[in-house]
Design an enzyme around this catalytic site. Structure first.
Site, PDB file in Angstrom:
ATOM      1  N   LYS A  14     -24.230 -66.372   3.478  1.00 25.68           N
ATOM      2  CA  LYS A  14     -24.576 -65.115   4.156  1.00 25.68           C
ATOM      3  C   LYS A  14     -23.773 -63.945   3.594  1.00 25.68           C
ATOM      4  O   LYS A  14     -24.344 -62.944   3.172  1.00 25.68           O
ATOM      5  CB  LYS A  14     -24.314 -65.215   5.674  1.00 25.68           C
ATOM      6  CG  LYS A  14     -25.042 -66.344   6.364  1.00 25.68           C
ATOM      7  CD  LYS A  14     -24.771 -66.347   7.857  1.00 25.68           C
ATOM      8  CE  LYS A  14     -23.329 -66.574   8.221  1.00 25.68           C
ATOM      9  NZ  LYS A  14     -22.842 -67.958   8.049  1.00 25.68           N
ATOM     10  N   ARG A  89     -24.647 -65.168  17.205  1.00 25.37           N
ATOM     11  CA  ARG A  89     -24.382 -66.602  17.070  1.00 25.37           C
ATOM     12  C   ARG A  89     -24.654 -67.351  18.364  1.00 25.37           C
ATOM     13  O   ARG A  89     -24.484 -68.563  18.407  1.00 25.37           O
ATOM     14  CB  ARG A  89     -22.920 -66.826  16.673  1.00 25.37           C
ATOM     15  CG  ARG A  89     -22.684 -66.933  15.165  1.00 25.37           C
ATOM     16  CD  ARG A  89     -21.174 -66.967  14.924  1.00 25.37           C
ATOM     17  NE  ARG A  89     -20.768 -67.674  13.757  1.00 25.37           N
ATOM     18  CZ  ARG A  89     -20.440 -67.113  12.592  1.00 25.37           C
ATOM     19  NH1 ARG A  89     -20.579 -65.821  12.428  1.00 25.37           N
ATOM     20  NH2 ARG A  89     -20.003 -67.848  11.598  1.00 25.37           N
ATOM     21  N   ARG A 128     -13.848 -72.808  -1.345  1.00 26.87           N
ATOM     22  CA  ARG A 128     -13.398 -71.441  -1.070  1.00 26.87           C
ATOM     23  C   ARG A 128     -11.987 -71.453  -0.506  1.00 26.87           C
ATOM     24  O   ARG A 128     -11.193 -70.562  -0.787  1.00 26.87           O
ATOM     25  CB  ARG A 128     -14.363 -70.760  -0.091  1.00 26.87           C
ATOM     26  CG  ARG A 128     -14.003 -69.302   0.151  1.00 26.87           C
ATOM     27  CD  ARG A 128     -15.039 -68.549   0.960  1.00 26.87           C
ATOM     28  NE  ARG A 128     -15.133 -69.022   2.323  1.00 26.87           N
ATOM     29  CZ  ARG A 128     -16.007 -68.572   3.215  1.00 26.87           C
ATOM     30  NH1 ARG A 128     -16.864 -67.633   2.859  1.00 26.87           N
ATOM     31  NH2 ARG A 128     -16.037 -69.047   4.436  1.00 26.87           N
ATOM     32  N   ARG A 134      -8.066 -68.588   3.763  1.00 22.33           N
ATOM     33  CA  ARG A 134      -8.587 -68.715   5.131  1.00 22.33           C
ATOM     34  C   ARG A 134      -8.259 -70.102   5.666  1.00 22.33           C
ATOM     35  O   ARG A 134      -8.735 -71.105   5.135  1.00 22.33           O
ATOM     36  CB  ARG A 134     -10.104 -68.485   5.143  1.00 22.33           C
ATOM     37  CG  ARG A 134     -10.478 -67.027   5.160  1.00 22.33           C
ATOM     38  CD  ARG A 134     -11.971 -66.839   5.101  1.00 22.33           C
ATOM     39  NE  ARG A 134     -12.700 -67.457   6.195  1.00 22.33           N
ATOM     40  CZ  ARG A 134     -13.990 -67.263   6.433  1.00 22.33           C
ATOM     41  NH1 ARG A 134     -14.675 -66.442   5.656  1.00 22.33           N
ATOM     42  NH2 ARG A 134     -14.580 -67.863   7.433  1.00 22.33           N
ATOM     43  N   ARG A 146     -16.947 -76.295  12.877  1.00 24.14           N
ATOM     44  CA  ARG A 146     -17.737 -75.054  12.754  1.00 24.14           C
ATOM     45  C   ARG A 146     -19.215 -75.385  12.586  1.00 24.14           C
ATOM     46  O   ARG A 146     -20.084 -74.719  13.161  1.00 24.14           O
ATOM     47  CB  ARG A 146     -17.240 -74.219  11.562  1.00 24.14           C
ATOM     48  CG  ARG A 146     -15.884 -73.580  11.831  1.00 24.14           C
ATOM     49  CD  ARG A 146     -15.188 -73.148  10.548  1.00 24.14           C
ATOM     50  NE  ARG A 146     -15.910 -72.103   9.834  1.00 24.14           N
ATOM     51  CZ  ARG A 146     -15.632 -71.759   8.570  1.00 24.14           C
ATOM     52  NH1 ARG A 146     -14.671 -72.381   7.900  1.00 24.14           N
ATOM     53  NH2 ARG A 146     -16.295 -70.798   7.995  1.00 24.14           N
TER      54      ARG A 146
HETATM   55  P1  B4P Z   1     -20.676 -67.637   2.723  1.00 31.64           P
HETATM   56  O1  B4P Z   1     -21.682 -68.493   3.410  1.00 31.64           O
HETATM   57  O2  B4P Z   1     -21.151 -66.370   2.127  1.00 31.64           O
HETATM   58  O3  B4P Z   1     -19.586 -67.541   3.831  1.00 31.64           O
HETATM   59  P2  B4P Z   1     -19.526 -66.620   5.143  1.00 31.64           P
HETATM   60  O4  B4P Z   1     -20.581 -65.593   5.206  1.00 31.64           O
HETATM   61  O5  B4P Z   1     -18.163 -66.111   5.095  1.00 31.64           O
HETATM   62  O6  B4P Z   1     -19.781 -67.582   6.383  1.00 31.64           O
HETATM   63  P3  B4P Z   1     -18.823 -68.119   7.516  1.00 31.64           P
HETATM   64  O7  B4P Z   1     -19.747 -68.582   8.578  1.00 31.64           O
HETATM   65  O8  B4P Z   1     -17.902 -69.115   6.910  1.00 31.64           O
HETATM   66  O9  B4P Z   1     -17.845 -67.006   8.045  1.00 31.64           O
HETATM   67  P4  B4P Z   1     -17.805 -65.877   9.162  1.00 31.64           P
HETATM   68  O10 B4P Z   1     -16.853 -64.929   8.565  1.00 31.64           O
HETATM   69  O11 B4P Z   1     -19.145 -65.370   9.548  1.00 31.64           O
HETATM   70  O12 B4P Z   1     -19.966 -68.375   1.494  1.00 31.64           O
HETATM   71  C1  B4P Z   1     -19.284 -69.585   1.562  1.00 31.64           C
HETATM   72  C2  B4P Z   1     -18.900 -70.090   0.160  1.00 31.64           C
HETATM   73  O13 B4P Z   1     -20.054 -70.592  -0.509  1.00 31.64           O
HETATM   74  C3  B4P Z   1     -18.313 -69.031  -0.778  1.00 31.64           C
HETATM   75  O14 B4P Z   1     -17.208 -69.569  -1.423  1.00 31.64           O
HETATM   76  C4  B4P Z   1     -19.438 -68.735  -1.769  1.00 31.64           C
HETATM   77  O15 B4P Z   1     -18.939 -68.383  -3.033  1.00 31.64           O
HETATM   78  C5  B4P Z   1     -20.158 -70.069  -1.824  1.00 31.64           C
HETATM   79  N1  B4P Z   1     -21.563 -69.916  -2.143  1.00 31.64           N
HETATM   80  C6  B4P Z   1     -22.412 -68.997  -1.627  1.00 31.64           C
HETATM   81  N2  B4P Z   1     -23.656 -69.154  -2.143  1.00 31.64           N
HETATM   82  C7  B4P Z   1     -23.592 -70.241  -3.009  1.00 31.64           C
HETATM   83  C8  B4P Z   1     -24.546 -70.910  -3.843  1.00 31.64           C
HETATM   84  N3  B4P Z   1     -25.807 -70.510  -3.927  1.00 31.64           N
HETATM   85  N4  B4P Z   1     -24.125 -71.982  -4.555  1.00 31.64           N
HETATM   86  C9  B4P Z   1     -22.829 -72.386  -4.503  1.00 31.64           C
HETATM   87  N5  B4P Z   1     -21.878 -71.786  -3.742  1.00 31.64           N
HETATM   88  C10 B4P Z   1     -22.250 -70.719  -3.005  1.00 31.64           C
HETATM   89  O16 B4P Z   1     -17.178 -66.571  10.481  1.00 31.64           O
HETATM   90  C11 B4P Z   1     -15.862 -67.077  10.541  1.00 31.64           C
HETATM   91  C12 B4P Z   1     -15.452 -67.334  12.011  1.00 31.64           C
HETATM   92  O17 B4P Z   1     -15.425 -66.069  12.759  1.00 31.64           O
HETATM   93  C13 B4P Z   1     -16.367 -68.213  12.848  1.00 31.64           C
HETATM   94  O18 B4P Z   1     -16.102 -69.603  12.673  1.00 31.64           O
HETATM   95  C14 B4P Z   1     -16.057 -67.716  14.296  1.00 31.64           C
HETATM   96  O19 B4P Z   1     -14.864 -68.288  14.792  1.00 31.64           O
HETATM   97  C15 B4P Z   1     -15.819 -66.227  14.131  1.00 31.64           C
HETATM   98  N6  B4P Z   1     -17.043 -65.427  14.384  1.00 31.64           N
HETATM   99  C16 B4P Z   1     -17.700 -64.663  13.446  1.00 31.64           C
HETATM  100  N7  B4P Z   1     -18.787 -64.079  13.993  1.00 31.64           N
HETATM  101  C17 B4P Z   1     -18.827 -64.491  15.310  1.00 31.64           C
HETATM  102  C18 B4P Z   1     -19.741 -64.256  16.395  1.00 31.64           C
HETATM  103  N8  B4P Z   1     -20.839 -63.486  16.247  1.00 31.64           N
HETATM  104  N9  B4P Z   1     -19.493 -64.835  17.602  1.00 31.64           N
HETATM  105  C19 B4P Z   1     -18.403 -65.598  17.783  1.00 31.64           C
HETATM  106  N10 B4P Z   1     -17.509 -65.883  16.799  1.00 31.64           N
HETATM  107  C20 B4P Z   1     -17.714 -65.330  15.559  1.00 31.64           C
END
Ligand code: B4P
Length: 192
Positions: A14, A89, A128, A134, A146
């Site tokens: 995402k 979420r 990552r 992180r 998660r």
């Molecule tokens: P991404 O999938 O881009 O990671 P993200 O957006 O940061 O998702 P995430 O769910 O982990 O984090 P968030 O900050 O929203 O990439 C992951 C990895 O995959 C990267 O290393 C990337 O390079 C790699 N990758 C991507 N595409 C690829 C491909 N095609 N092939 C190979 N590799 C690839 O949330 C973190 C925490 O915040 C949650 O657990 C929760 O505690 C809290 N939170 C956030 N929003 C919330 C909400 N609305 N409500 C409640 N809690 C919330």
């Protein structure tokens, strides 16, 4: 305005794909995960509260998350649209988002889900974790929690917007460019 929800499990791409979409479609990127990490980095009361949940891989309570999202949206009214990454979420977050959009005379255009199998998610996040600093990416037990939280609490959001005829699924395995093209096809379909 185009108001998109970029949806999917943790590690589905995402944040990665949102970076390209905001440039191509001139949208404001709002990542609740990034907003929380900013608050944590500045050691604010909101950040301290969020950290205790994020460190365990749990969701931050809805009232905290919704309030933060509302502040961010209301602070940026003159934009061409929003791309919401990591929000909503839960069903209460979805209802709050629809109410906020309605207050602004807006609505969600589409939810696009990045579909990626669990084992690939675990590998991506552990990878990552080697460089991101992180703590929620470094421990496989927390990562699997998660993913479980996503399956139980977050997947109903897909159905919630499907009932409004707005949910779409995109296969999230492949090169970054290929996945970006799949997403753009969905966005262009909204733009008509
Ligand atoms: P991404 O999938 O881009 O990671 P993200 O957006 O940061 O998702 P995430 O769910 O982990 O984090 P968030 O900050 O929203 O990439 C992951 C990895 O995959 C990267 O290393 C990337 O390079 C790699 N990758 C991507 N595409 C690829 C491909 N095609 N092939 C190979 N590799 C690839 O949330 C973190 C925490 O915040 C949650 O657990 C929760 O505690 C809290 N939170 C956030 N929003 C919330 C909400 N609305 N409500 C409640 N809690 C919330």
């Amino acid at each position: 305005m185009i108001n998109l929800i970029l949806f999917g499990p943790p590690g589905s791409g995402k944040g990665t794909q949102a970076a390209g979409l905001v440039v191509k479609y001139d949208l404001l990127h709002i990542s609740t995960g990034d907003l929380f990490r900013y608050e944590i980095g500045n050691n604010t009361p909101l950040g301290q509260k969020a950290k205790s949940y994020m460190d365990k891989g749990e969701l931050v309570p809805d009232e905290v998350t919704v309030g933060m999202l509302r502040n961010k949206v209301e602070a940026n009214p003159n934009v061409k649209g929003y791309i919401l990454d990591g929000f909503p979420r839960t069903i209460p977050q979805s209802e709050a988002l629809d109410a906020l959009m309605s207050d602004m005379g807006q609505s969600i255009s589409k939810l696009i889900m990045l579909d990626v199998p669990d084992e690939e998610l675990v590998q991506r996040l552990l990878n990552r974790g080697k460089t991101s600093g992180r703590s929620d990416d470094m421990d496989e037990t927390i990562i699997r929690n998660r993913i479980n939280v996503y399956t139980e609490n977050t997947t109903p959001v897909f159905d919630y917007y499907a009932k409004q005829g707005k949910s779409a699924k995109v296969w999230g395995i492949g090169s970054l460019d290929t996945i970006f093209e799949r997403l753009c096809l969905e966005v262009d379909f909204v733009k008509g």
